[in-house]
Design an enzyme around this catalytic site. Structure first.
Site, PDB file in Angstrom:
ATOM      1  N   HIS A 371     -21.959  38.323 -67.623  1.00  0.00           N
ATOM      2  CA  HIS A 371     -21.624  38.808 -68.951  1.00  0.00           C
ATOM      3  C   HIS A 371     -20.675  37.863 -69.682  1.00  0.00           C
ATOM      4  O   HIS A 371     -20.763  37.710 -70.894  1.00  0.00           O
ATOM      5  CB  HIS A 371     -21.039  40.222 -68.890  1.00  0.00           C
ATOM      6  CG  HIS A 371     -19.842  40.353 -68.014  1.00  0.00           C
ATOM      7  ND1 HIS A 371     -19.899  40.259 -66.656  1.00  0.00           N
ATOM      8  CD2 HIS A 371     -18.542  40.579 -68.312  1.00  0.00           C
ATOM      9  CE1 HIS A 371     -18.686  40.431 -66.153  1.00  0.00           C
ATOM     10  NE2 HIS A 371     -17.859  40.620 -67.123  1.00  0.00           N
ATOM     11  N   GLU A 611     -36.572  45.184 -62.295  1.00  0.00           N
ATOM     12  CA  GLU A 611     -35.524  44.338 -61.732  1.00  0.00           C
ATOM     13  C   GLU A 611     -35.356  44.513 -60.228  1.00  0.00           C
ATOM     14  O   GLU A 611     -34.579  43.793 -59.609  1.00  0.00           O
ATOM     15  CB  GLU A 611     -34.183  44.661 -62.407  1.00  0.00           C
ATOM     16  CG  GLU A 611     -34.202  44.521 -63.914  1.00  0.00           C
ATOM     17  CD  GLU A 611     -32.957  45.102 -64.549  1.00  0.00           C
ATOM     18  OE1 GLU A 611     -32.055  44.326 -64.864  1.00  0.00           O
ATOM     19  OE2 GLU A 611     -32.905  46.344 -64.726  1.00  0.00           O
ATOM     20  N   ASP A 635     -31.730  39.814 -62.547  1.00  0.00           N
ATOM     21  CA  ASP A 635     -31.471  40.778 -61.469  1.00  0.00           C
ATOM     22  C   ASP A 635     -32.610  40.821 -60.459  1.00  0.00           C
ATOM     23  O   ASP A 635     -32.383  41.052 -59.270  1.00  0.00           O
ATOM     24  CB  ASP A 635     -31.217  42.173 -62.044  1.00  0.00           C
ATOM     25  CG  ASP A 635     -29.750  42.402 -62.376  1.00  0.00           C
ATOM     26  OD1 ASP A 635     -28.890  41.839 -61.661  1.00  0.00           O
ATOM     27  OD2 ASP A 635     -29.459  43.126 -63.338  1.00  0.00           O
ATOM     28  N   CYS A 682     -37.838  38.461 -69.685  1.00  0.00           N
ATOM     29  CA  CYS A 682     -36.591  37.918 -70.219  1.00  0.00           C
ATOM     30  C   CYS A 682     -35.754  37.395 -69.061  1.00  0.00           C
ATOM     31  O   CYS A 682     -36.110  37.565 -67.896  1.00  0.00           O
ATOM     32  CB  CYS A 682     -35.816  38.968 -71.008  1.00  0.00           C
ATOM     33  SG  CYS A 682     -35.368  40.429 -70.045  1.00  0.00           S
TER      34      CYS A 682
END
Length: 753
Positions: A371, A611, A635, A682
């Protein structure tokens, strides 16, 4: 009916204005209860603050009750209607308070004159902050609309009120930690790229907040007086208010009140008063400032409360600002222009503050923290991650050049090197100023591929539009949550989501619901500590455990989608059951919005992020159940390969082209096609042009990527035919060894057209 329309409740701008006009925390709280009483048309409004250590609630401000009760009226957790609201973290409404089974009379407060009672907990989701109470002389005065309004106000107040915990803890002394030695640096350091770009400047070392122990420079003037300190205090306050305004204009979705802790400490009379007392006793203003800041910092650093430990960053940052204004006069350094931040740890809010203060780039110790890296990319700030040994060898104030593309840090770079990188940076800026992305993306044989943008902050929308994105393939909704000190309200979220939908017009927008956990923790989660957070309460698990949080976000997303083309995606889904439960909650939210008479998108499509290995194994089941799937490769790689992507020791094992990952992508794409379920992809895998032919050949025709990467991705798509891409995919899927894939990617061979 309700006494106050939701649009009449004071927003964060009004809250910020109240705060700026207050001389102390208690002044702010008193102003707040007056404003709330006015908006709620109530005879009484009171704020109780909760102390987690003593498990007691204390009346800190009131309008309507006896003033003598302020600071004296205390209630244990669970006692009375106020204590009940705090203990159970729910609203309590009574038409006649004295008739409620949990009513507890408090002599001398004057509350017996006001039978109508309503209390809402002030909280940061999983942690208790306090209770907001309104009362009135008319029985049965409050209804459900009033409760919704009061809850909204309570959430808005939480960001500043919770800092009371900071001030309550600041006045207890602890022994300081030892200073950290810094060694000489080599000429070049190889790290890991985290955020693209090139930055040059002097190193500014930030260790565990602000350069370890806060200390004064050896050349500090000896003639400073208490008047100089007061001038520095006033100047610092002006600067912080200006920075807050600038940050709000630049990054409205995440920047509200990010400097509130700094301003709150400045307003604390005990903080400034102790410094003045030391100056009056004969200690120099510089030494007095250093002593008080270090004393407070020691308390925060050793606190068992994670949120208080994080406030050490704010305290030391404020100390440096005060010191610079005290000893520098008009020459005081008030921003980080020309400086590169070196840090062992940073919070998302730290990155935002430092970027607002014009930091050029970042060098961080450790593995890539997802992040933080994503925020830097959105802010166009280069970042390189380096190991602890190399990090320790970079000296403060040394001249640095960082290459965020290759993951290099140059110490004392030569003039020739600086000139070469400067030319590269200028060429990149020129290329980005004239986007070369076509409005539609086609392969060499004309096959249509759709190119979408990943959006992290609202500031990314301008880039997405300038690069002709066909829509938003992924909006990471957690960033306004991660950066703020408090949970954003439904209305605040709605305003952010609405801007995204409006910016895209009729283009498709995919909202991903809150994805926290792992390396993305909320500062207000309150005591949620897990031995293995990546396998713990994150993604959809957190949301289904905290349905009040989930419902507010869903309502905001549904409302924002009215008149647009928005859809909602759930993260880290491991079973059909989780999706069905989430889908049912969406339907409940739609019914709630219907009852409220609020417009929303009734045709909202619902999907999942693929994921987890379990989602891959059930790809066919999901394809028959959901409206769409998006493969979240970051992930997926982590969980398929059991590699913590934030762990530098195993980062070399984090491979997007591992045979298992390639086959997982192909499985999901194939099942999506078989059941006519829309599939997109993505993650960082889409940023690598070498992987584009495989993705297209495996059946992926929707790609979502950071806007600045779109030109490279479009060129990679245009360079290959579908027949070539399918040949490349077949070849890569046939490999069983990583080394075989690596060798092929260096020299790919496909069937002729």
């Amino acid at each position: 009916m309700g006494k106050a329309n939701i649009n009449m409740t004071f927003d964060l701008k009004e809250l910020s204005s109240l705060f700026e006009k207050s001389n102390s925390l208690d002044d702010f709280l008193q102003s707040a209860v007056s404003v709330v009483a006015y908006h709620m048309r109530s005879a009484v409004c009171s704020i109780y603050i909760y102390d987690d250590a003593t498990r007691m609630l204390t009346l800190r401000a009131t309008q309507g009750l006896e003033k003598e009760a302020i600071g004296q009226l205390e209630l244990p957790l669970g006692q009375g209607l106020v204590g009940l609201a705090m203990k159970e973290l729910r609203s309590v409404c009574a038409g006649r308070a004295a008739d409620h089974p949990d009513f507890y009379p408090v002599a001398g407060s004057g509350e017996e004159r006001y039978p109508a009672f309503m209390a809402v907990p002030i909280r940061r989701q999983l942690s208790r902050v306090g209770v907001l109470v309104v009362q009135d002389v008319q029985p049965d005065y409050y209804d459900e609309t009033d409760e919704m309004v009061l809850r909204t106000i309570g959430l808005q107040l939480a960001a500043v009120i919770e800092n009371a915990e900071l001030l309550m803890g600041l006045h207890r002394r602890k022994e300081p930690p030892a200073a950290r030695p810094v060694e000489a640096a080599p000429e070049q350091i190889k790290g890991l790229p985290a955020s693209d770009g090139i930055a040059m400047g002097r190193a500014r070392l930030i260790v565990s907040g602000r350069a370890g122990r806060f200390r004064a420079p050896a050349s500090a003037p000896s003639t400073l007086t208490i008047d100089d300190f007061d001038r520095a205090l006033a100047k610092s306050e002006r600067q912080l208010k200006e920075l807050q305004i600038d940050a709000g204009e630049m990054l409205s979705d995440v920047a509200q009140l990010i400097f509130s802790a700094h301003l709150l400490i400045l307003a604390d009379e005990k903080f400034s008063g102790e410094i003045r007392r030391l100056i009056t006793s004969g200690i120099s203003p510089v030494d007095a400032l250093v002593e008080v800041v270090n004393g407070y910092a020691d308390i925060l650093a050793t606190s068992t409360n994670q949120r208080l430990r994080e406030k050490e960053h704010d305290l030391k940052d404020l100390g440096h600002r005060l010191l610079e204004n005290l000893i520098g006069g008009d020459r005081a350094q008030v921003d980080y222009s020309g400086q590169i931040i070196l840090a062992d740890t940073l919070l998302p809010s730290d990155v935002l503050k430092l970027a607002t203060e014009k930091a050029e780039g970042f060098v961080m110790q450790g593995g890539v923290t997802a992040h933080i890296a994503i925020i830097c990319r959105s802010l166009h700030k280069p970042m390189v991650m380096v190991g602890p040994e190399m990090f320790a060898r970079i000296q403060d104030d040394s001249e640095l050049l960082i290459d965020g593309i290759q993951g290099l840090v140059f110490v004392q770079p030569s003039r020739k090197m600086r000139a070469a990188y400067l030319r590269q940076r200028q060429a990149t800026a020129k290329l980005e100023s004239v986007p070369s992305v076509k409005t539609e993306t086609h392969m060499a044989d004309g096959t249509r591929i759709r190119l979408y943008a990943n959006i992290n902050l609202l500031s990314d929308l301008e880039s997405a539009n300038s690069f002709n994105a066909e829509g938003v393939g992924l909006y990471r909704s957690e960033f306004p949550f991660l950066i703020r000190d408090a949970f954003p309200t439904e209305e605040e979220q709605y305003q952010v989501y609405l801007r995204i939908v409006q910016s895209m017009g009729r283009r498709e927008v995919t909202f991903r619901t809150l994805d926290i956990g792992g390396d993305k923790l909320l500062a207000y989660q309150g005591g949620v500590e897990e031995d293995n957070p990546f396998l713990g309460l994150r993604g959809i698990r957190f949301l289904l455990r905290n349905k009040d949080v989930f419902s507010e976000q869903l309502c905001a997303m549904l409302r924002a989608g009215a008149g647009g083309n928005a859809r909602i995606m759930f993260p880290l889904v491991s079973s059909i059951d989780e999706f069905v439960e989430a889908r049912e909650l969406v339907r409940e939210c739609m019914q709630q919005l219907e009852r409220r008479g609020v417009a929303y998108n009734r045709e909202t499509k619902l999907g999942i992020m693929v994921e987890l290995p379990s989602a891959v194994a059930q790809a066919a089941d999901f394809a028959k159940t959901v409206d769409f799937m998006s493969i979240g490769t970051n992930d997926l790689i982590q969980y398929m390969l059991a590699v913590d992507r934030t762990n530098a020791m195993v980062s070399r094992l984090y491979l997007a082209y591992h045979p298992a990952i390639l086959r997982a992508i192909e499985i999901v794409a194939a099942e999506g096609k078989r059941f006519e379920c829309d599939v997109s992809i993505c993650g960082d895998i889409v940023r690598d042009p070498r992987m584009i032919p495989f993705l297209l050949g495996a059946g992926i025709d929707k790609l979502s990527v950071a806007p600045r990467r779109m030109p490279d991705v479009q060129r990679a798509v245009e360079a290959v035919t579908m027949q070539q891409a399918q040949s490349i995919a077949r070849t890569m899927l046939g490999f069983s060894r990583i080394s075989e894939v690596e060798a092929f990617m260096k020299n790919p061979v496909s069937d002729p057209v």
